[in-house]
Design a protein around this motif. Structure first.
Motif, PDB file in Angstrom:
ATOM      1  N   ALA A   1       0.827  -1.208   0.000  1.00  0.00           N
ATOM      2  CA  ALA A   1       0.000   0.000   0.000  1.00  0.00           C
ATOM      3  C   ALA A   1       0.861   1.258   0.000  1.00  0.00           C
ATOM      4  CB  ALA A   1      -0.916  -0.017   1.224  1.00  0.00           C
ATOM      5  N   VAL A   2       1.870   1.284   0.849  1.00  0.00           N
ATOM      6  CA  VAL A   2       2.712   2.477   0.957  1.00  0.00           C
ATOM      7  C   VAL A   2       3.581   2.653  -0.287  1.00  0.00           C
ATOM      8  CG1 VAL A   2       4.570   3.553   2.276  1.00  0.00           C
ATOM      9  CG2 VAL A   2       2.726   2.345   3.472  1.00  0.00           C
ATOM     10  N   LEU A   3       4.118   1.541  -0.792  1.00  0.00           N
ATOM     11  CA  LEU A   3       5.008   1.627  -1.951  1.00  0.00           C
ATOM     12  C   LEU A   3       4.286   2.058  -3.220  1.00  0.00           C
ATOM     13  CD1 LEU A   3       7.232  -1.526  -1.355  1.00  0.00           C
ATOM     14  CD2 LEU A   3       7.965   0.860  -1.269  1.00  0.00           C
TER      15      LEU A   3
ATOM     16  N   TYR B   1      -0.467  15.255  -3.824  1.00  0.00           N
ATOM     17  CA  TYR B   1      -1.229  14.410  -2.901  1.00  0.00           C
ATOM     18  C   TYR B   1      -1.852  15.257  -1.797  1.00  0.00           C
ATOM     19  CZ  TYR B   1       0.972  10.359  -5.108  1.00  0.00           C
ATOM     20  OH  TYR B   1       1.379   9.415  -6.015  1.00  0.00           O
ATOM     21  N   GLY B   2      -1.081  16.195  -1.305  1.00  0.00           N
ATOM     22  CA  GLY B   2      -1.617  17.071  -0.270  1.00  0.00           C
ATOM     23  C   GLY B   2      -2.777  17.904  -0.768  1.00  0.00           C
ATOM     24  N   ARG B   3      -2.691  18.353  -2.031  1.00  0.00           N
ATOM     25  CA  ARG B   3      -3.744  19.214  -2.584  1.00  0.00           C
ATOM     26  C   ARG B   3      -5.084  18.489  -2.670  1.00  0.00           C
ATOM     27  NH1 ARG B   3      -1.674  19.801  -7.005  1.00  0.00           N
ATOM     28  NH2 ARG B   3      -3.052  18.524  -8.306  1.00  0.00           N
ATOM     29  N   VAL B   4      -5.073  17.231  -3.091  1.00  0.00           N
ATOM     30  CA  VAL B   4      -6.340  16.515  -3.233  1.00  0.00           C
ATOM     31  C   VAL B   4      -6.873  16.023  -1.894  1.00  0.00           C
ATOM     32  CG1 VAL B   4      -5.817  15.794  -5.588  1.00  0.00           C
ATOM     33  CG2 VAL B   4      -5.218  14.289  -3.690  1.00  0.00           C
ATOM     34  N   LEU B   5      -6.012  16.008  -0.882  1.00  0.00           N
ATOM     35  CA  LEU B   5      -6.456  15.566   0.430  1.00  0.00           C
ATOM     36  C   LEU B   5      -6.965  16.710   1.299  1.00  0.00           C
ATOM     37  CD1 LEU B   5      -3.700  12.948   1.381  1.00  0.00           C
ATOM     38  CD2 LEU B   5      -6.079  12.491   0.773  1.00  0.00           C
ATOM     39  N   VAL B   6      -6.317  17.874   1.171  1.00  0.00           N
ATOM     40  CA  VAL B   6      -6.689  19.008   2.015  1.00  0.00           C
ATOM     41  C   VAL B   6      -7.936  19.685   1.438  1.00  0.00           C
ATOM     42  CG1 VAL B   6      -5.976  21.252   2.896  1.00  0.00           C
ATOM     43  CG2 VAL B   6      -4.321  19.381   2.765  1.00  0.00           C
ATOM     44  N   GLY B   7      -8.972  19.715   2.219  1.00  0.00           N
ATOM     45  CA  GLY B   7     -10.190  20.401   1.816  1.00  0.00           C
ATOM     46  C   GLY B   7     -11.021  19.670   0.786  1.00  0.00           C
ATOM     47  N   ASN B   8     -10.676  18.437   0.456  1.00  0.00           N
ATOM     48  CA  ASN B   8     -11.442  17.663  -0.525  1.00  0.00           C
ATOM     49  C   ASN B   8     -12.004  16.427   0.170  1.00  0.00           C
ATOM     50  OD1 ASN B   8     -12.425  16.113  -2.659  1.00  0.00           O
ATOM     51  ND2 ASN B   8     -10.771  16.709  -4.038  1.00  0.00           N
ATOM     52  N   ARG B   9     -13.241  16.514   0.580  1.00  0.00           N
ATOM     53  CA  ARG B   9     -13.846  15.407   1.320  1.00  0.00           C
ATOM     54  C   ARG B   9     -14.012  14.160   0.460  1.00  0.00           C
ATOM     55  NH1 ARG B   9     -19.060  18.399   3.599  1.00  0.00           N
ATOM     56  NH2 ARG B   9     -18.937  19.187   1.457  1.00  0.00           N
ATOM     57  N   ASP B  10     -14.220  14.345  -0.841  1.00  0.00           N
ATOM     58  CA  ASP B  10     -14.432  13.184  -1.696  1.00  0.00           C
ATOM     59  C   ASP B  10     -13.203  12.283  -1.760  1.00  0.00           C
ATOM     60  OD1 ASP B  10     -17.017  13.761  -2.271  1.00  0.00           O
ATOM     61  OD2 ASP B  10     -16.649  14.621  -4.245  1.00  0.00           O
ATOM     62  N   SER B  11     -12.012  12.856  -1.693  1.00  0.00           N
ATOM     63  CA  SER B  11     -10.813  12.019  -1.738  1.00  0.00           C
ATOM     64  C   SER B  11     -10.778  11.084  -0.528  1.00  0.00           C
ATOM     65  CB  SER B  11      -9.562  12.892  -1.782  1.00  0.00           C
ATOM     66  OG  SER B  11      -9.461  13.713  -0.631  1.00  0.00           O
ATOM     67  N   TRP B  12     -11.123  11.601   0.637  1.00  0.00           N
ATOM     68  CA  TRP B  12     -11.156  10.776   1.844  1.00  0.00           C
ATOM     69  C   TRP B  12     -12.282   9.746   1.770  1.00  0.00           C
ATOM     70  CZ3 TRP B  12      -7.180  10.925   5.124  1.00  0.00           C
ATOM     71  CH2 TRP B  12      -6.365  12.070   5.107  1.00  0.00           C
ATOM     72  N   ARG B  13     -13.395  10.153   1.194  1.00  0.00           N
ATOM     73  CA  ARG B  13     -14.511   9.219   1.065  1.00  0.00           C
ATOM     74  C   ARG B  13     -14.133   8.041   0.178  1.00  0.00           C
ATOM     75  NH1 ARG B  13     -18.772  14.091  -0.213  1.00  0.00           N
ATOM     76  NH2 ARG B  13     -19.225  14.702   1.948  1.00  0.00           N
ATOM     77  N   PHE B  14     -13.500   8.342  -0.952  1.00  0.00           N
ATOM     78  CA  PHE B  14     -13.113   7.252  -1.852  1.00  0.00           C
ATOM     79  C   PHE B  14     -12.078   6.348  -1.207  1.00  0.00           C
ATOM     80  CE2 PHE B  14     -15.256   9.468  -5.266  1.00  0.00           C
ATOM     81  CZ  PHE B  14     -15.610   8.446  -6.126  1.00  0.00           C
ATOM     82  N   MET B  15     -11.171   6.920  -0.468  1.00  0.00           N
ATOM     83  CA  MET B  15     -10.185   6.099   0.218  1.00  0.00           C
ATOM     84  C   MET B  15     -10.859   5.172   1.226  1.00  0.00           C
ATOM     85  SD  MET B  15      -7.242   9.041   0.684  1.00  0.00           S
ATOM     86  CE  MET B  15      -6.130   8.058   1.692  1.00  0.00           C
ATOM     87  N   LEU B  16     -11.856   5.685   1.918  1.00  0.00           N
ATOM     88  CA  LEU B  16     -12.595   4.845   2.866  1.00  0.00           C
ATOM     89  C   LEU B  16     -13.368   3.753   2.144  1.00  0.00           C
ATOM     90  CD1 LEU B  16     -13.704   4.161   5.668  1.00  0.00           C
ATOM     91  CD2 LEU B  16     -15.480   5.889   5.294  1.00  0.00           C
ATOM     92  N   PHE B  17     -14.034   4.112   1.037  1.00  0.00           N
ATOM     93  CA  PHE B  17     -14.824   3.123   0.305  1.00  0.00           C
ATOM     94  C   PHE B  17     -13.946   1.980  -0.196  1.00  0.00           C
ATOM     95  CE2 PHE B  17     -17.827   6.807  -0.846  1.00  0.00           C
ATOM     96  CZ  PHE B  17     -18.568   6.592   0.299  1.00  0.00           C
ATOM     97  N   TYR B  18     -12.757   2.309  -0.697  1.00  0.00           N
ATOM     98  CA  TYR B  18     -11.874   1.262  -1.218  1.00  0.00           C
ATOM     99  C   TYR B  18     -11.179   0.504  -0.087  1.00  0.00           C
ATOM    100  CZ  TYR B  18      -9.190  -0.965  -4.940  1.00  0.00           C
ATOM    101  OH  TYR B  18      -8.662  -1.875  -5.823  1.00  0.00           O
ATOM    102  N   ALA B  19     -10.970   1.168   1.046  1.00  0.00           N
ATOM    103  CA  ALA B  19     -10.414   0.460   2.203  1.00  0.00           C
ATOM    104  C   ALA B  19     -11.350  -0.653   2.651  1.00  0.00           C
ATOM    105  CB  ALA B  19     -10.168   1.439   3.348  1.00  0.00           C
ATOM    106  N   ILE B  20     -12.657  -0.458   2.430  1.00  0.00           N
ATOM    107  CA  ILE B  20     -13.626  -1.494   2.786  1.00  0.00           C
ATOM    108  C   ILE B  20     -13.673  -2.579   1.725  1.00  0.00           C
ATOM    109  CG2 ILE B  20     -16.062  -1.982   3.243  1.00  0.00           C
ATOM    110  CD1 ILE B  20     -16.281   0.899   4.326  1.00  0.00           C
TER     111      ILE B  20
ATOM    112  N   MET C   1      -3.487   2.860  -1.938  1.00  0.00           N
ATOM    113  CA  MET C   1      -2.839   2.798  -0.634  1.00  0.00           C
ATOM    114  C   MET C   1      -3.857   2.547   0.470  1.00  0.00           C
ATOM    115  SD  MET C   1      -0.660   5.723   1.413  1.00  0.00           S
ATOM    116  CE  MET C   1      -2.154   6.666   1.712  1.00  0.00           C
ATOM    117  N   ALA C   2      -4.984   3.256   0.401  1.00  0.00           N
ATOM    118  CA  ALA C   2      -6.023   3.081   1.419  1.00  0.00           C
ATOM    119  C   ALA C   2      -6.569   1.659   1.407  1.00  0.00           C
ATOM    120  CB  ALA C   2      -7.151   4.085   1.187  1.00  0.00           C
TER     121      ALA C   2
END
Length: 390
Positions: free
Chosen positions: A48-50, A189-208, A329-330
């Motif tokens: 995931a990290v690599l 990476y920071g730009r799409v994560l900061v202030g963009n809730r959808d990026s976090w949502r997609f990461m959560l959805f794929y983490a599941i 990664m998520a």
């Protein structure tokens, strides 16, 4: 597409190799349930990290070149494990970390294939390339059988044969798409994560979805061994049936999402997964019932993987490379937490039930979050007839 699929398929075979070999390795090294679970979870986390690092490198020197270098590193790791052996938990964890390079192939194979296709076919294209996670089936089917015949150490050497063949195919058949590729920076990476809730949502959805797929794929050999006293070969075959269902369903999941919309597909996936895992965790029925429940569970998770990546290009068309790395990664982190968490809770409570039910709760949470945001997405992303695909 074929080169990307084959590269991804055999990389996933190696990435998952410690899962079906966990029983003989644990017996040889004297590992307990928690240590065994950590051993199989490490490749998932490292992969995931690599993915972020390989994804950035691929933008600079080309996905094909990075793919060749990564494959050579994995082959060298397998040869080292075969020749030198593994004699402690630390050594097998080190091997797992190196095999994580194979798991990072996600950041190479999917963009390499995706860039050849227009947005309306992204679900299908990403699903076909992503079906390379069927490589886990090969490992589950053949690794325990080969370990029983030749010893688990020899499996590492034998795995080099298909890896070398796949490398040759990749070298001669893979092609970079004739499209401009923006070089990703850490700031991207920071730009799409900061202030963009959808990026976090997609990461959560794929983490599941992918986390559930990869986590269960790694944990199920131990689960069938511990709960139903399956030997390593039988546990591997049972796991292979589950993983095959999920792998085959990934491209179909992308196609279904193209037809009925990604959110509709995911809503059904999360609800079904939560219900199936709740029943499996309750211990209803015997080994056959449990096997059926997990076949259905991974089938649903495979469809969910395809559906997530049907939505990604629609929401992050100009940033798909960055988001593919983050979402991948998520997914790997989710798989690590599930595989390791099941082992920890089994060690502490004596049962797999708490871990199963905790994952079911996460799936219910994903369903609730997606149901809440779907109207916002449909109004913001697309207009008119195109909204049906969301």
């Amino acid at each position: 597409m074929f080169a990307s699929f084959l590269y991804f398929d055999l990389s996933f075979m190696v990435w998952y190799l410690l899962g079906p070999l966990q029983v003989p390795i644990a017996e040889a090294l004297g590992l307990d349930t928690q240590q065994r679970a950590f051993m199989v979870a490490v490749p998932i986390l490292c992969g995931a990290v690599l993915r972020l690092f390989l994804g950035m490198l691929a933008d600079r020197i080309g996905a094909k070149r990075v793919g060749v270098l990564a494959q050579l590193a994995v082959i060298a790791s397998l040869l080292g494990a075969w020749q030198l052996g593994i004699h402690s938990l630390g050594q097998v964890v080190l091997l797992g970390g190196l095999l994580g390079i194979a798991g990072a192939s996600f950041a190479i194979a999917l963009p390499l294939a995706s860039r050849w296709y227009p947005p309306e076919h992204q679900g299908t294209a990403m699903g076909i390339a992503g079906a390379g996670n069927s490589g886990t089936v090969l490992a589950a089917l053949f690794a325990p059988m080969l370990a029983a015949a030749f010893g688990y150490r020899s499996v590492f050497g034998l795995a080099c044969i298909p890896m070398v063949l796949a490398l040759l195919v990749f070298i001669f058949a893979a092609r970079e798409a004739p499209v401009p590729v923006a070089r990703k920076q850490w700031a991207d990476y920071g730009r799409v994560l900061v202030g963009n809730r959808d990026s976090w949502r997609f990461m959560l959805f794929y983490a599941i979805t992918f986390g559930g797929f990869s986590g269960f794929a790694s944990a199920l050999p131990g689960y069938f061994h511990d709960r139903f006293d399956f030997d390593a070969r039988s546990a591997g075959w049972a796991t292979a049936a589950c993983v095959l269902a999920g792998s085959m369903m990934r491209p179909l999941g992308g196609m279904i999402a193209d037809r009925i919309g990604g959110t509709r597909s995911l809503l059904g996936v999360y609800l079904l997964v939560a219900l199936l895992v709740l029943v499996a965790g309750a211990g209803v029925g015997g080994a056959q019932v449990s096997l059926l429940l997990f076949v259905l569970t991974l089938l649903c998770l495979g469809a969910g993987n395809g559906a997530v990546f049907q939505l990604v290009p629609q929401r992050f068309g100009s940033e798909i490379g960055v988001m593919t790395g983050l979402i991948g990664m998520a997914g790997g982190i989710g798989g690590f937490l599930l595989a390791a968490g099941l082992g920890v809770l089994k060690q502490q409570t004596g049962s797999y039930t708490p871990g199963m039910w905790l994952f079911a709760l996460c799936a219910f949470g994903g369903w609730g979050l997606l149901a809440w945001v779907k109207r916002e997405w449909r109004s913001q992303w697309v207009a008119g007839a195109g909204a049906a695909r969301v």
